[in-house]
Design an enzyme around this catalytic site. Structure first.
Site, PDB file in Angstrom:
ATOM      1  N   GLY A  36       0.826  -1.199   0.000  1.00  0.00           N
ATOM      2  CA  GLY A  36       0.000   0.000   0.000  1.00  0.00           C
ATOM      3  C   GLY A  36       0.867   1.258   0.000  1.00  0.00           C
ATOM      4  N   SER A 108       6.338  -4.614  -2.298  1.00  0.00           N
ATOM      5  CA  SER A 108       6.004  -3.226  -2.581  1.00  0.00           C
ATOM      6  C   SER A 108       6.229  -2.405  -1.316  1.00  0.00           C
ATOM      7  CB  SER A 108       4.569  -3.140  -3.117  1.00  0.00           C
ATOM      8  OG  SER A 108       4.312  -1.883  -3.684  1.00  0.00           O
ATOM      9  N   TRP A 109       5.231  -1.598  -0.855  1.00  0.00           N
ATOM     10  CA  TRP A 109       5.417  -0.858   0.400  1.00  0.00           C
ATOM     11  C   TRP A 109       5.796  -1.803   1.542  1.00  0.00           C
ATOM     12  CZ3 TRP A 109       6.466   2.931   3.499  1.00  0.00           C
ATOM     13  CH2 TRP A 109       6.099   2.823   4.854  1.00  0.00           C
ATOM     14  N   ASP A 284       8.790  -4.121 -14.047  1.00  0.00           N
ATOM     15  CA  ASP A 284       8.030  -3.447 -13.004  1.00  0.00           C
ATOM     16  C   ASP A 284       8.179  -1.939 -13.174  1.00  0.00           C
ATOM     17  OD1 ASP A 284       6.956  -2.392 -10.697  1.00  0.00           O
ATOM     18  OD2 ASP A 284       7.810  -3.910  -9.379  1.00  0.00           O
ATOM     19  N   HIS A 312       5.041  -5.362 -11.618  1.00  0.00           N
ATOM     20  CA  HIS A 312       4.710  -5.127 -10.211  1.00  0.00           C
ATOM     21  C   HIS A 312       3.618  -6.073  -9.719  1.00  0.00           C
ATOM     22  CE1 HIS A 312       5.364  -2.489  -6.767  1.00  0.00           C
ATOM     23  NE2 HIS A 312       4.064  -2.527  -6.528  1.00  0.00           N
TER      24      HIS A 312
END
Length: 332
Positions: A36, A108-109, A284, A312
């Site tokens: 996120g 990711s985050w 990505d 991604h």
């Protein structure tokens, strides 16, 4: 892999974070750290683990998923939702569950938060598996919310024009990203992200929904050339989940996640002795491969797996690489 235990943990400041545990109660402890920021955890995140060998913990970070209060409510105060708060929440959850060390998995985050936690508490981390590596440097934020506009200029202009003209501060497509340390708050990009953060708490629900839709449309555009996964991974989320995700993302990225520029790469020496596997898609566009490459050079105990058919959103090949890494670590 259905949870056999779950609850809400009081982490202070009026916040309760949702957690659940599945797999083997006597198995190797692992924590799933979602992305996120603000995506929340989902049942699909359990599927990479052998349920006979792992005790898998999932949690929803502050103000998203099943944690309360929820960021979709504009009255929810996000002042106590920062990277440092999330690191402290992870430690409190570890102690609450009686875990000495755990493997960390996310992407990711989630990879940024994993690295920040592991560099703060390396003695509590047994191994790390990351898919879609990010460190949330200003240069990475600049790429995602401005630089990628060189590939999608029409979509980026719509994203920029989603905030009132007076709040854009003359934002233009950047060919020289990464504002100097300390200068980012005066950079047009961060003014743009801060404007979105303000729109997500506007008293008018229609304004909040429009800002959320514009943000999600841009995120979807960046990933639109990937052959795998949903065509609208952001826009197709349920309304409350979308509102919370965009509000928390704008909150974090307009403040560069409260991280000094390059801090996680500079601090990679603190990960010495922790085995890691970094799995990253060649194509990505949301988080280009260079960050994973740089981290693998700085963290000598990490192995980089480049997936040629993934971006991604991942691919079957990427998921198999993650499962293989977790299976390898299960016996340590």
């Amino acid at each position: 892999m259905e949870p056999y235990d779950h609850g809400l943990l009081d982490v202070g400041d009026g916040n309760l974070i949702y957690w659940e545990v599945c797999g083997n109660p006597g198995g190797k402890a692992a924590l799933v750290v979602h992305g996120g920021p603000g995506s929340g955890c989902s049942p699909t995140m359990r599927r990479y683990f052998d349920p006979d060998r792992y005790r898998v913990v999932l949690f929803d970070q502050r103000n998203c998923g099943r944690s309360t209060p929820h960021a979709s409510d504009p009255a929810t105060d996000l002042r106590h939702n920062t990277t440092d708060h999330l690191i402290a929440d992870m430690e409190r959850l570890r102690v609450h569950l009686g875990i000495d060390k755990w493997l960390l998995y996310g992407g990711s985050w989630g990879s940024t938060l994993i690295l920040a936690y592991a560099e703060r508490h390396p003695e509590r981390v047994s191994e790390i598996v990351i898919a879609a590596v990010t460190t949330t440097r200003r240069s990475e934020i600049d790429w995602l919310y401005r630089g990628a506009g060189q590939i999608f200029p029409e979509e980026w202009e719509r994203f920029r024009d989603g905030v009132p003209e007076a709040e854009r501060n003359g934002g233009e497509l950047s060919r020289n990203p990464a504002p100097a340390l300390g200068d980012y708050l005066g950079d047009p990009l961060f003014d743009l992200l801060a404007a979105y953060a303000r729109l997500t708490v506007d008293p008018d629900p229609a304004v909040r929904e429009r800002a959320t839709a514009d943000w999600c449309a841009w995120e979807d555009a960046v990933l639109s050339q990937e052959p795998h996964g949903s065509a609208r991974p952001y826009s197709d989320r349920p309304t409350a989940a979308r509102l919370a995700l965009v509000r928390i993302c704008a909150h974090y990225f307009s403040h560069a996640a409260w991280l000094e520029e390059g801090a996680l790469l500079r601090g990679a020496d603190r990960l010495a002795g922790i085995p890691g596997v970094l799995v990253h898609g060649r194509f990505d566009l949301g988080g280009p491969l260079v960050t994973a490459w740089e981290l693998s050079r700085a963290w000598k105990d990490a192995r980089l797996v480049i997936v040629e058919d993934a971006g991604h959103k991942g691919s079957v090949t990427e998921r198999l690489a993650v499962r293989a890494a977790l299976d390898d670590f299960a016996g340590r």
